[in-house]
Design a protein around this motif. Structure first.
Motif, PDB file in Angstrom:
ATOM      1  N   GLY A  64       0.810  -1.209   0.000  1.00 43.78           N
ATOM      2  CA  GLY A  64       0.000   0.000   0.000  1.00 43.78           C
ATOM      3  C   GLY A  64       0.841   1.255   0.000  1.00 43.78           C
ATOM      4  N   ARG A  65       1.940   1.241   0.742  1.00 44.99           N
ATOM      5  CA  ARG A  65       2.778   2.432   0.863  1.00 44.99           C
ATOM      6  C   ARG A  65       3.577   2.707  -0.410  1.00 44.99           C
ATOM      7  NH1 ARG A  65       3.967   3.165   6.364  1.00 44.99           N
ATOM      8  NH2 ARG A  65       5.147   5.021   5.813  1.00 44.99           N
ATOM      9  N   LEU A  66       3.807   1.673  -1.241  1.00 39.40           N
ATOM     10  CA  LEU A  66       4.558   1.860  -2.475  1.00 39.40           C
ATOM     11  C   LEU A  66       3.671   1.940  -3.716  1.00 39.40           C
ATOM     12  CD1 LEU A  66       7.535  -0.610  -1.853  1.00 39.40           C
ATOM     13  CD2 LEU A  66       7.565   1.878  -1.632  1.00 39.40           C
ATOM     14  N   LEU A  67       2.634   1.127  -3.764  1.00 38.62           N
ATOM     15  CA  LEU A  67       1.851   1.008  -4.992  1.00 38.62           C
ATOM     16  C   LEU A  67       0.775   2.083  -5.126  1.00 38.62           C
ATOM     17  CD1 LEU A  67       1.582  -2.869  -5.335  1.00 38.62           C
ATOM     18  CD2 LEU A  67       3.326  -1.296  -6.201  1.00 38.62           C
ATOM     19  N   ARG A  68       0.251   2.597  -4.013  1.00 36.28           N
ATOM     20  CA  ARG A  68      -0.684   3.727  -4.131  1.00 36.28           C
ATOM     21  C   ARG A  68      -0.011   4.936  -4.785  1.00 36.28           C
ATOM     22  NH1 ARG A  68      -2.721   2.520   1.217  1.00 36.28           N
ATOM     23  NH2 ARG A  68      -4.834   1.677   1.163  1.00 36.28           N
TER      24      ARG A  68
END
Length: 390
Positions: A97-101
């Motif tokens: 979530g922290r990288l792909l958003r």
């Protein structure tokens, strides 16, 4: 939880502050480097009418090692997170979530202006930005040249995020199956690779890797099939993770001056017209010796907290997301005036730092926007009181 998705050097009592400062400095280097790409003759999205080779020796001072350094620090951060939380599904979901958003946000909203101005300058596109966005989101493949076709949608400078996610997931899978594998590898390396070998062995390995893969697999940043890039970035990611588990940072410190000397020699090989084989060895040497030097000097001088560390550690992610688009948009806005590089380049640097800083000050206060810019959710972003005293 850390205040930044790509850096988590441990809980407050044991936090390696020098890794925070090193990451801040590494991301800050991206701004002058990408401004330089506008003026260098190397292929980039847009080009200044004043582009020349004059700036390229300065560019080569950081070209071989600036991204490997970020992967090294990210590998160390990942190892600290895994040591604290274990290879759990929750950790991998949080990391994703922290990288792909931010990657999704970047591909849909941040990167398109870069590609719009690229097709205008390189392919003479005359349509509006709205018309271009229909082509971009529809996956148009008609903008082609000698170097191939421009991919749409694309991640451009945000390629670091899917690569980091891939390496994180692979390490997570290994530790899920063999929980002690990283510790065992770090312990073995710590016992067998010490002193000058810590500097020399990886340099030899990188030189062999360049010889074997560079021509067969030119770096594309397309993730799939990018084996030369994976050999470089995946290796330093693992070396960073192993270094964090070994926790023998004083060894880097003891090698900082020889490593700096090796970096300078590698740079001279690149800029003084050395034979191709010497240039390849020089680049391979810089890939690792500059990391050793940077880590060594940072451990020596930066291993302490500071008033701005926490804020800057968080702010560099929005800087990373936005800076290249700001450079290109402002450069194209100034193109009609044709200012000299001596005036234009400082304006581009100022804008590339200033606009992301303003965006950061805005989104950090809006809980729903924070994850889309790589910031921890509000509850997780507030460090415990002991952090300031560590």
């Amino acid at each position: 939880m850390s205040t930044a998705p790509m850096n988590d050097p441990g809980p407050p009592a044991t936090r390696r502050f020098f890794l925070d400062w090193l990451r801040i400095a590494a991301f800050a280097l991206l701004v002058p480097y990408h401004v330089g790409m506008y003026y260098a003759t190397w292929d980039w999205h847009v080009k200044s009418p004043f582009a020349s080779a004059a700036i390229e020796p300065l560019m080569r001072m950081t070209n071989p090692w600036r991204m490997p350094l970020l992967f090294f620090v990210s590998g160390a951060a990942t190892a600290f997170m895994l040591a604290r939380s274990g290879a759990t599904g929750a950790l991998l979901r949080d990391r994703a979530g922290r990288l792909l958003r931010p990657l999704l946000l970047g591909m849909l909203l941040i990167v398109p202006p870069q590609t719009f101005f690229e097709v205008r300058q390189k392919h003479g596109y005359e349509g509006s930005f709205a018309a271009f966005m229909r082509l971009y989101l529809g996956g148009a493949d008609g903008f082609c040249g000698p170097g191939g076709c421009i991919a749409m949608p694309t991640w451009n400078h945000l390629w670091f995020l899917p690569y980091l996610m891939t390496y994180t997931a692979l390490l997570w899978l290994v530790l899920r199956r063999w929980p002690g594998a990283l510790d065992a590898a770090a312990d073995a390396a710590s016992r067998r690779v010490r002193g000058a070998a810590l500097l020399g062995v990886p340099i030899v390995a990188f030189a062999v890797e360049r010889w074997a893969l560079r021509d067969a697999f030119p770096i594309t940043h397309a993730l799939l099939g990018d084996w030369h890039a994976h050999a470089i970035y995946g290796s330093v990611f693992v070396l960073g993770a192993m270094s964090a588990r070994a926790d023998r940072w004083e060894r880097f410190e003891s090698l900082r001056w020889p490593a700096l000397g090796a970096t300078v020699l590698g740079w001279l090989a690149l800029v003084l017209g050395a034979p191709d084989w010497a240039r390849a060895i020089g680049a391979a040497a810089m890939q690792w010796s500059a990391i050793v030097a940077a880590v060594g000097f940072a451990h020596r001088h930066w291993n302490r907290d500071g008033r701005w560390r926490a804020v800057l550690t968080e702010a560099v992610f929005p800087l990373y997301l936005l800076h290249q688009t700001v450079i290109i948009v402002v450069a194209m806005g100034l193109a009609g005036w044709r200012p000299s590089p001596s005036l234009e380049a400082p304006l581009l640097v100022l804008a590339a730092f200033g606009v992301p800083a303003l965006v950061y000050l805005l989104v950090r206060r809006i809980g729903r926007l924070r994850p889309w810019f790589g910031l921890a959710r509000v509850a997780a972003a507030t460090p415990p009181p002991s952090a300031a005293r560590a």
